[in-house]
Design an enzyme around this catalytic site. Structure first.
Site, PDB file in Angstrom:
ATOM      1  N   SER A 202      14.074 -85.712  30.619  1.00  0.00           N
ATOM      2  CA  SER A 202      14.187 -84.301  30.932  1.00  0.00           C
ATOM      3  C   SER A 202      15.525 -84.018  31.624  1.00  0.00           C
ATOM      4  CB  SER A 202      12.991 -83.860  31.789  1.00  0.00           C
ATOM      5  OG  SER A 202      12.913 -82.455  31.850  1.00  0.00           O
ATOM      6  N   ASP A 298       9.968 -79.420  21.551  1.00  0.00           N
ATOM      7  CA  ASP A 298       9.874 -79.861  22.941  1.00  0.00           C
ATOM      8  C   ASP A 298       8.970 -78.929  23.748  1.00  0.00           C
ATOM      9  OD1 ASP A 298      11.438 -81.618  25.181  1.00  0.00           O
ATOM     10  OD2 ASP A 298      11.064 -79.584  25.901  1.00  0.00           O
ATOM     11  N   HIS A 365       6.945 -83.934  25.588  1.00  0.00           N
ATOM     12  CA  HIS A 365       8.107 -83.952  26.464  1.00  0.00           C
ATOM     13  C   HIS A 365       8.067 -85.261  27.256  1.00  0.00           C
ATOM     14  CE1 HIS A 365      11.403 -81.917  28.597  1.00  0.00           C
ATOM     15  NE2 HIS A 365      10.893 -82.371  29.735  1.00  0.00           N
TER      16      HIS A 365
END
Length: 521
Positions: A202, A298, A365
């Site tokens: 991330s 995502d 994710h």
């Protein structure tokens, strides 16, 4: 399965509690975030799976970092968790940069410094090492015995800021934290590394892109150095209302935290600083080999960049946003366009032989940190070769209602079409000749990353569009603030034949093959 759901719930709430601040438009945002942070802390205490026996790694603070100005948002020392390598991995190093969103204004950064994402005072004293950080060969086959480090994230600008706000006692020192941490790791033995991998998820995945060449420069040319970005391919995309939510946020991050001076001049010489915080404008110019791992849809970007509450005031996207099975054709096309934008963003990057790509058509994710997505029997997979087999099936078997043909083998596969072509065989009255198309040699994420790092095989795996992939571990948002369901559609590696045919075991080892098997009475 319950413990996996809890872990994902914690992860999602973690993102909401920080990133949600930056995208919040209401004055009540901080109250909501504080409530979520408290709930998150409660859930974390009960998140471990009994009997899973994960390795617990203690927190180490970087002593003396404050003398270099390398401090968290609140001025506390930065920290990391390290599990030393052993055996063949004693001189191999893996650095994972923690993620957790950004803060883009004084209000959000002041809140952030009251959490573990802005202060080491609130960081866990020990954490689980799973997925890419696991110390078990059966969970992490290529990196389990390396020196594995997780660098905690407490600056709010992907380890790239350098500034200060004295009035609010905020320290934007991400770049200095990066430098102090690398100095610490080199002193602990990383200077002798034979091979090294910089990874991140991330906001940490963005950081691994920003610092990749910098990381390479720490080592002599004889050291094998590569980088992995997981869920770090944040796109400068248009939301459902035509605005650019993420660009607006990044503008605040870059401006407030003094990020511009630390961005690659290969980009800033041609584009504005905010554009140079977007990976799509950086990856083509990275010299060090890099692997991009990303879900084409995502989950965070769908929720917070493409369909933020401010862009959908009437809730017309509400059901689709929570569960893509509820999207209408127009909404689904919007999401497919986002996927296409992602594929275009990696087009030049993927042409380099040294780079790797794994983009699966999932609503997920951060797939390298969680064990169930990194390396399990039913973890996400892409690719494989089509293997065609012809099977003579006895008519009495074929015409059994709801008959499902299955094999009893450890075979990574999916059936493209159960009976893609069936015809009568030579014996019209007894057998039917059926054609089966199998996809074999589908690789898990861990295997794909390992193959790329060790140059076993080039890896450019890009999935077909949704909904073709049934190996995804998607996140379904049943309620904006409460329930999250893990949608596990994956196909198992082992499967059994109908009882009628259970005595027959088939070994399918073909790659480019047309093989005939015969079953019947």
């Amino acid at each position: 399965m319950l413990h996996i759901m809890k872990r994902v719930l914690i992860w999602v709430l973690s993102l909401w509690s920080v990133v949600g601040v930056g995208l919040s438009r209401s004055q009540d945002g901080l109250k909501e975030l504080k409530a979520k942070e408290s709930w998150l802390s409660y859930l974390e205490k009960d998140a471990e799976a009994p009997g899973a026996n994960p390795i617990m790694v203690p927190l180490t603070l970087i002593q003396g970092a404050d003398s270099k100005g390398a401090v968290c948002l609140d001025g506390t020392l930065p920290g990391y968790h390290m599990d030393p390598g052993s055996g063949s991995g004693a001189n191999s190093w893996l650095i994972e940069l923690e993620g957790g969103g950004w803060c883009n204004n004084i209000k959000t950064c002041v809140f952030r410094k009251t959490t573990r994402r802005g202060s080491s005072k609130f960081m866990e004293k020990q954490i689980n090492f799973t997925g890419l950080l696991s110390n078990k060969a059966e969970e992490n086959p290529d990196f389990y015995n390396w020196n594995r480090i997780k660098l905690r994230y407490c600056d709010g600008a992907s380890f790239a800021g350098d500034g200060q706000d004295e009035a609010n006692q905020l320290y934007f020192r991400g770049q200095r934290i990066w430098s102090a941490a690398m100095e610490e790791f080199m002193a602990r033995g990383m200077r002798n590394a034979e091979q090294a991998l910089l990874s991140g998820c991330s906001a940490g995945g963005l950081a691994s892109i920003l610092h990749c060449d910098e990381f390479k420069d720490l080592f002599p040319k004889t050291t094998k150095v590569k980088c992995l970005s997981d869920a770090g391919l944040f796109l400068d995309a248009t939301n459902v209302a035509g605005g650019r939510t993420l660009r607006d946020m990044y503008t605040g991050v870059v401006t407030l935290q003094g990020v511009q001076k630390n961005l690659p001049n290969t980009c800033t010489s041609q584009m504005d600083p905010t554009s140079c915080f977007f990976p799509q404008n950086l990856i083509a110019n990275i010299k060090t080999p890099m692997f991009l791992l990303n879900a084409a849809y995502d989950a965070w970007q769908v929720q917070e960049s493409l369909i933020p509450p401010s862009a959908d005031p009437h809730g017309s996207w509400r059901d689709c946003k929570r569960d893509r099975s509820h999207c209408n054709s127009t909404q689904m096309q919007f999401l497919q366009d986002f996927r296409n934008q992602m594929l275009n963003a990696v087009n030049v990057f993927s042409k380099s032989n040294q780079n790797g790509v794994f983009i699966n058509s999932c609503f997920a994710h951060c797939q390298s940190e969680k064990q169930d997505t990194w390396y399990e029997n039913d973890s996400p997979r892409i690719g494989g070769k089509v293997c065609t087999i012809f099977i003579k099936v006895h008519r009495s078997v074929y015409f059994i209602p709801n008959f499902k043909f299955k094999c009893l083998l450890r075979l990574e596969y999916k059936v493209a079409n159960r009976f893609s072509a069936c015809m009568y065989g030579q014996n019209l009255y007894e057998y039917i000749l059926c054609k089966f198309d199998f996809i074999i040699n589908m690789q898990a994420i861990a295997v794909s990353v390992g193959d790329w790092f060790f140059d076993r095989t080039p890896l450019k795996a890009i999935d077909c569009p949704y909904p073709c992939d049934n190996t995804c571990h998607d996140v379904v948002f049943n309620d904006v603030t409460s329930t999250i369901t893990i949608s596990d559609q994956s196909t198992r590696l082992t499967f059994t034949l109908l009882n009628l045919l259970s005595a027959f075991l088939i070994s399918l080892t073909c790659s480019k093959c047309t093989t005939e098997f015969q079953f019947g009475q």
